[in-house]
Design a protein around this motif. Sequence first.
Motif, PDB file in Angstrom:
ATOM      1  N   PRO A 173      24.063   1.598 -24.210  1.00 15.57           N
ATOM      2  CA  PRO A 173      23.988   2.948 -24.765  1.00 15.57           C
ATOM      3  C   PRO A 173      24.271   4.010 -23.703  1.00 15.57           C
ATOM      4  O   PRO A 173      23.961   3.817 -22.528  1.00 15.57           O
ATOM      5  N   ARG A 174      24.888   5.099 -24.137  1.00 12.31           N
ATOM      6  CA  ARG A 174      25.216   6.275 -23.323  1.00 12.31           C
ATOM      7  C   ARG A 174      26.501   6.110 -22.516  1.00 12.31           C
ATOM      8  O   ARG A 174      26.914   7.033 -21.836  1.00 12.31           O
ATOM      9  N   GLN A 175      27.106   4.947 -22.568  1.00 14.14           N
ATOM     10  CA  GLN A 175      28.357   4.774 -21.829  1.00 14.14           C
ATOM     11  C   GLN A 175      29.481   5.521 -22.544  1.00 14.14           C
ATOM     12  O   GLN A 175      29.636   5.421 -23.756  1.00 14.14           O
ATOM     13  N   THR A 176      30.269   6.264 -21.782  1.00 10.57           N
ATOM     14  CA  THR A 176      31.367   7.021 -22.374  1.00 10.57           C
ATOM     15  C   THR A 176      32.574   6.109 -22.589  1.00 10.57           C
ATOM     16  O   THR A 176      32.804   5.187 -21.809  1.00 10.57           O
ATOM     17  N   PRO A 177      33.354   6.359 -23.635  1.00 11.34           N
ATOM     18  CA  PRO A 177      34.504   5.503 -23.934  1.00 11.34           C
ATOM     19  C   PRO A 177      35.708   5.819 -23.053  1.00 11.34           C
ATOM     20  O   PRO A 177      36.771   6.230 -23.530  1.00 11.34           O
ATOM     21  N   LYS A 178      35.549   5.650 -21.761  1.00 12.61           N
ATOM     22  CA  LYS A 178      36.658   5.863 -20.834  1.00 12.61           C
ATOM     23  C   LYS A 178      36.476   4.939 -19.640  1.00 12.61           C
ATOM     24  O   LYS A 178      35.361   4.551 -19.308  1.00 12.61           O
ATOM     25  N   GLY A 179      37.576   4.585 -19.010  1.00 16.30           N
ATOM     26  CA  GLY A 179      37.513   3.711 -17.845  1.00 16.30           C
ATOM     27  C   GLY A 179      37.510   2.244 -18.237  1.00 16.30           C
ATOM     28  O   GLY A 179      36.948   1.848 -19.250  1.00 16.30           O
ATOM     29  N   GLU A 180      38.138   1.397 -17.442  1.00 18.82           N
ATOM     30  CA  GLU A 180      38.241  -0.024 -17.758  1.00 18.82           C
ATOM     31  C   GLU A 180      36.875  -0.674 -17.873  1.00 18.82           C
ATOM     32  O   GLU A 180      36.647  -1.543 -18.699  1.00 18.82           O
ATOM     33  N   GLY A 181      35.927  -0.239 -17.016  1.00 14.93           N
ATOM     34  CA  GLY A 181      34.595  -0.812 -17.061  1.00 14.93           C
ATOM     35  C   GLY A 181      33.868  -0.510 -18.347  1.00 14.93           C
ATOM     36  O   GLY A 181      32.880  -1.141 -18.684  1.00 14.93           O
ATOM     37  N   VAL A 183      34.951  -0.913 -21.473  1.00 17.73           N
ATOM     38  CA  VAL A 183      35.685  -1.486 -22.597  1.00 17.73           C
ATOM     39  C   VAL A 183      34.804  -1.640 -23.830  1.00 17.73           C
ATOM     40  O   VAL A 183      35.261  -1.408 -24.955  1.00 17.73           O
ATOM     41  N   VAL A 184      33.536  -1.978 -23.657  1.00 17.14           N
ATOM     42  CA  VAL A 184      32.642  -2.100 -24.814  1.00 17.14           C
ATOM     43  C   VAL A 184      32.471  -0.740 -25.490  1.00 17.14           C
ATOM     44  O   VAL A 184      32.551  -0.630 -26.719  1.00 17.14           O
ATOM     45  N   ALA A 185      32.259   0.302 -24.701  1.00 19.25           N
ATOM     46  CA  ALA A 185      32.115   1.647 -25.263  1.00 19.25           C
ATOM     47  C   ALA A 185      33.401   2.096 -25.944  1.00 19.25           C
ATOM     48  O   ALA A 185      33.366   2.742 -26.996  1.00 19.25           O
TER      49      ALA A 185
END
Length: 306
Positions: A173-181, A183-185
């Motif tokens: 939770p709280r992960q932004t949908p950007k960056g390769e790391g 991917v789940v977000a």
Amino acid sequence: MKALVTGGAGFIGSHLAEALAAKGITVHVIDNLSTGNSQYVPDGAIWHQVDIISKEAEQLILRERPDIVFHQAAQVDVQRSVADPGYDASINIAGTANILQACAKASVKKVVYASSCAVYGDLNVSLIDENHPAQPISFYGISKWAPELYLQVFHQLYGLKYTILRYANVYGPRQTPKGEGGVVAIFFDRIKRGLPLNIFGDGEQTRDFVYVKDVVSANLAAIERGDRQIIHVGTSVPTSINELVFMLRKIHHEKFSVVYTHERAGDIKHSCLNHAKAVSLLNWKPLYDLFQGLYETYQLSKDESV
């Protein structure tokens, strides 16, 4: 105890600040909100809207003199690092050097640094341990590795204690949908918006996905353990992107489409971290398997305030 968390309004940092505050520790948060969210700073934590590369950050550390600094703040988008390596280095290398210099001046007892599996590049081994060489293939990987060397020299020159935690692919939770790391977000965001999932390459590339709550518990363990060590924080379980999509289909139930496209520059084919050292030195092991963590993230993502 007084702790300072850089990037404490961001994804991992906010969860860590929350856990520290829950333990009754006085928590200060540094975050410039370039990617963080002030709503994620937990109640009771003292938030300072300050950039880690600024003089204000140094003055804050000198004034507050925290016992321990958790350095989470970073530029984490691999593709942005490829497009603008100077910007990447200014935050991840110069910003870290600024924080470490302040910590040395303020006689901070310990720094726990959030490093990354990206330092290894594409080693083409099934399970990476801490003795494998750092061979980054992206500017992001370089910018996460260089601060490890700074930490070692700061210890040699000033006695600054540290623990380096090399994270696998963190999600939650709280992960932004950007960056390769993230991917789940990214996938959850596209599912929510009814968009197809884009997979770069054939989907057989593998990652070690570790839940954010497990990452937080590793940081807490490092308060008293793991001095002058480089330690992996991962599950030691490789998962392909195709396997990840299969799990998401089971969790979401409704249909979504997948589009395969070309591989990207700087992407790593396989990455999985051996966490045996964390088990022995930190007395830590992950408590969440991937399906559990994905399910909890999916449920919490329905509430935009999490």
